[in-house]
Design an enzyme around this catalytic site. Structure first.
Site, PDB file in Angstrom:
ATOM      1  N   LYS A 116     -13.419 -11.639   9.202  1.00 28.27           N
ATOM      2  CA  LYS A 116     -12.270 -12.507   8.913  1.00 28.27           C
ATOM      3  C   LYS A 116     -10.978 -11.711   8.894  1.00 28.27           C
ATOM      4  O   LYS A 116      -9.930 -12.217   9.273  1.00 28.27           O
ATOM      5  CB  LYS A 116     -12.461 -13.233   7.574  1.00 28.27           C
ATOM      6  CG  LYS A 116     -13.464 -14.371   7.645  1.00 28.27           C
ATOM      7  CD  LYS A 116     -13.363 -15.250   6.421  1.00 28.27           C
ATOM      8  CE  LYS A 116     -14.364 -16.408   6.474  1.00 28.27           C
ATOM      9  NZ  LYS A 116     -14.385 -17.205   5.263  1.00 28.27           N
ATOM     10  N   LYS A 198     -22.978 -17.235  15.776  1.00 26.47           N
ATOM     11  CA  LYS A 198     -23.413 -18.372  14.961  1.00 26.47           C
ATOM     12  C   LYS A 198     -22.540 -19.603  15.215  1.00 26.47           C
ATOM     13  O   LYS A 198     -21.358 -19.479  15.545  1.00 26.47           O
ATOM     14  CB  LYS A 198     -23.455 -18.011  13.469  1.00 26.47           C
ATOM     15  CG  LYS A 198     -22.151 -18.051  12.759  1.00 26.47           C
ATOM     16  CD  LYS A 198     -22.334 -18.053  11.233  1.00 26.47           C
ATOM     17  CE  LYS A 198     -20.955 -18.126  10.595  1.00 26.47           C
ATOM     18  NZ  LYS A 198     -20.941 -18.261   9.166  1.00 26.47           N
ATOM     19  N   LYS A 201     -17.617 -24.058  12.548  1.00 22.95           N
ATOM     20  CA  LYS A 201     -16.624 -25.121  12.710  1.00 22.95           C
ATOM     21  C   LYS A 201     -15.257 -24.561  13.104  1.00 22.95           C
ATOM     22  O   LYS A 201     -14.384 -25.289  13.527  1.00 22.95           O
ATOM     23  CB  LYS A 201     -16.515 -25.956  11.431  1.00 22.95           C
ATOM     24  CG  LYS A 201     -16.267 -25.162  10.170  1.00 22.95           C
ATOM     25  CD  LYS A 201     -16.612 -25.994   8.940  1.00 22.95           C
ATOM     26  CE  LYS A 201     -16.759 -25.129   7.709  1.00 22.95           C
ATOM     27  NZ  LYS A 201     -17.468 -25.761   6.619  1.00 22.95           N
TER      28      LYS A 201
HETATM   29  P1  AMP Z   1     -19.452 -22.577   4.972  1.00 19.92           P
HETATM   30  O1  AMP Z   1     -19.206 -23.698   5.893  1.00 19.92           O
HETATM   31  O2  AMP Z   1     -19.097 -21.244   5.562  1.00 19.92           O
HETATM   32  O3  AMP Z   1     -18.938 -22.798   3.587  1.00 19.92           O
HETATM   33  O4  AMP Z   1     -21.050 -22.494   4.843  1.00 19.92           O
HETATM   34  C1  AMP Z   1     -21.775 -23.405   4.045  1.00 19.92           C
HETATM   35  C2  AMP Z   1     -23.253 -23.136   4.153  1.00 19.92           C
HETATM   36  O5  AMP Z   1     -23.720 -23.359   5.492  1.00 19.92           O
HETATM   37  C3  AMP Z   1     -23.670 -21.698   3.828  1.00 19.92           C
HETATM   38  O6  AMP Z   1     -24.889 -21.722   3.135  1.00 19.92           O
HETATM   39  C4  AMP Z   1     -23.839 -21.058   5.172  1.00 19.92           C
HETATM   40  O7  AMP Z   1     -24.748 -19.980   5.129  1.00 19.92           O
HETATM   41  C5  AMP Z   1     -24.394 -22.215   5.985  1.00 19.92           C
HETATM   42  N1  AMP Z   1     -24.080 -22.066   7.409  1.00 19.92           N
HETATM   43  C6  AMP Z   1     -22.846 -22.099   7.995  1.00 19.92           C
HETATM   44  N2  AMP Z   1     -22.942 -21.941   9.328  1.00 19.92           N
HETATM   45  C7  AMP Z   1     -24.264 -21.806   9.611  1.00 19.92           C
HETATM   46  C8  AMP Z   1     -25.024 -21.608  10.823  1.00 19.92           C
HETATM   47  N3  AMP Z   1     -24.443 -21.558  12.025  1.00 19.92           N
HETATM   48  N4  AMP Z   1     -26.367 -21.512  10.709  1.00 19.92           N
HETATM   49  C9  AMP Z   1     -26.984 -21.585   9.509  1.00 19.92           C
HETATM   50  N5  AMP Z   1     -26.335 -21.769   8.346  1.00 19.92           N
HETATM   51  C10 AMP Z   1     -24.991 -21.878   8.374  1.00 19.92           C
END
Ligand code: AMP
Ligand code: TRP
Length: 335
Positions: A116, A198, A201
């Site tokens: 980041k 990965k 969004k």
């Molecule tokens: P965030 O959107 O970064 O707050 O992530 C929220 C949750 O979604 C966390 O537990 C992340 O580890 C999971 N997560 C986000 N992107 C992925 C992905 N591409 N694959 C698996 N888990 C994800």
């Protein structure tokens, strides 16, 4: 353990955009499976979200939308404590205490920070650096035993465990040392366009991710455009990372094993595979999308959930923080 004798779960998602299939399969789906057996705390972590610049109105709206997505994905508000992180002030308070026990070296090794910070070198803020301490505070405040997350959070989980142990050793037994819980196969859902990255969004290429609230049409189109390879055989192997990712998604959404899926497409091409997979994905996301849109029209209901959630969360958080303040030598406030 909680009052009901069940083990405790804590997890959170940042309200920094719309939820993707990666969020669902990496985190939310396991929440729905675990909610019956654990005492669960699920949070919209808006304090984490502001470590990168946010438009205030958009952040406010997305926090409520995220709550609607939680419920639409099957998180039952009667079973679980669902709340907005900033409504429970103890998160910020414990964050301060734990930050005095975290080494600069530990934080500079965090890959999420390194990634980041590369994106916004001009304006690096200290919150982005100390982000994992706030995450540890979230988890430790509730004495969570288990934390279901995607595997991009493994390093942050290690810090939470280290801080729990460090505090317990320096003072006395206070925190539970939490375990990460990573779903098989989908703990890292990959981009449909760059299968070694990965699914995220914040990807500038919209074809890389599928949103949970996306239309059926657009979901199907994105799957058809997904990058595969020139092998031409539906196999689950490291040499075919695009296909492996699609098989993982297909398997998780239809509860068929990887082997069953590979067998089903023996002798068939990618076209047939993608067409049927797209139908399966669209059908499994449809009820969530409909429920999500319905909930967004019921703001009072959503508000009643996060109000009740914050009250319950604060009660537990306060007990932990009071114990922490006592142990570190802060004079008790008797008013
Ligand atoms: P965030 O959107 O970064 O707050 O992530 C929220 C949750 O979604 C966390 O537990 C992340 O580890 C999971 N997560 C986000 N992107 C992925 C992905 N591409 N694959 C698996 N888990 C994800
Ligand atoms: N850092 C997590 C993410 O980006 C979100 C998060 C914040 C979290 N606090 C948490 C996840 C506590 C689990 C537990 O995905």
């Amino acid at each position: 353990m909680s009052g009901e004798g069940k083990k405790v779960i804590f997890s959170g998602v940042q309200p920094s955009g719309k939820m993707t299939l990666g969020n669902y399969l990496g985190a939310l789906k396991s929440w729905t499976e675990l909610q019956h057996d654990f005492d669960c705390y699920f949070s919209m972590v808006n304090m984490h979200a502001i470590t990168v610049p946010q438009d205030p109105e958009v952040l406010r709206r997305q926090t409520i939308e995220l709550l609607a997505q939680f419920i639409a994905c099957g998180i039952d508000p009667d079973l679980n404590t669902i709340f907005i992180q900033s409504h429970v002030p103890q998160h910020a308070e414990l964050n301060w205490v734990l930050s005095t026990m975290t080494y600069m070296g530990e934080l500079s090794r965090m890959t999420q920070y390194k990634d980041k910070s590369k994106k916004s070198e001009a304006n690096l803020n200290a919150g982005l650096f100390t982000y994992p301490v706030l995450m540890a505070s979230d988890i430790l405040l509730y004495k969570a035993d288990v934390v279901p997350v995607g595997d991009d959070q493994k390093q942050h989980m290690e810090l939470a465990r280290d801080l729990a142990e460090r505090f317990n050793n320096r003072f006395s037994d206070t925190f539970v040392v939490p375990e990460g819980y990573y779903p098989k196969g989908t703990s890292r859902v990959m981009s449909l366009q760059e299968p070694l990255k990965k699914m995220s969004k914040s990807d500038s290429n919209e074809n890389g991710y599928i949103l949970l609230a996306e239309s059926a049409d657009s979901t199907a189109k994105k799957i058809k455009k997904a990058v595969t390879d020139s092998v031409g055989v539906v196999n689950y192997s490291d040499e075919q990372p695009g296909l492996r990712n699609l098989i993982n998604i297909y398997s998780a959404l239809t509860d068929q094993t990887v082997e069953q899926i590979v067998d089903m497409y023996e002798g068939k091409g990618y076209g047939a595979f993608k067409k049927e997979m797209a139908e399966a994905v669209v059908e499994s996301l449809r009820p969530m999308r409909e429920q999500y849109n319905y909930l967004l029209d019921n703001r009072d209901y959503l508000e009643s959930i996060y109000v009740k959630g914050a009250q319950k969360a604060e009660k537990r958080a306060k007990e932990t923080l009071d114990a922490v303040y006592d142990k570190i030598g802060f004079v008790k406030r008797n008013y």
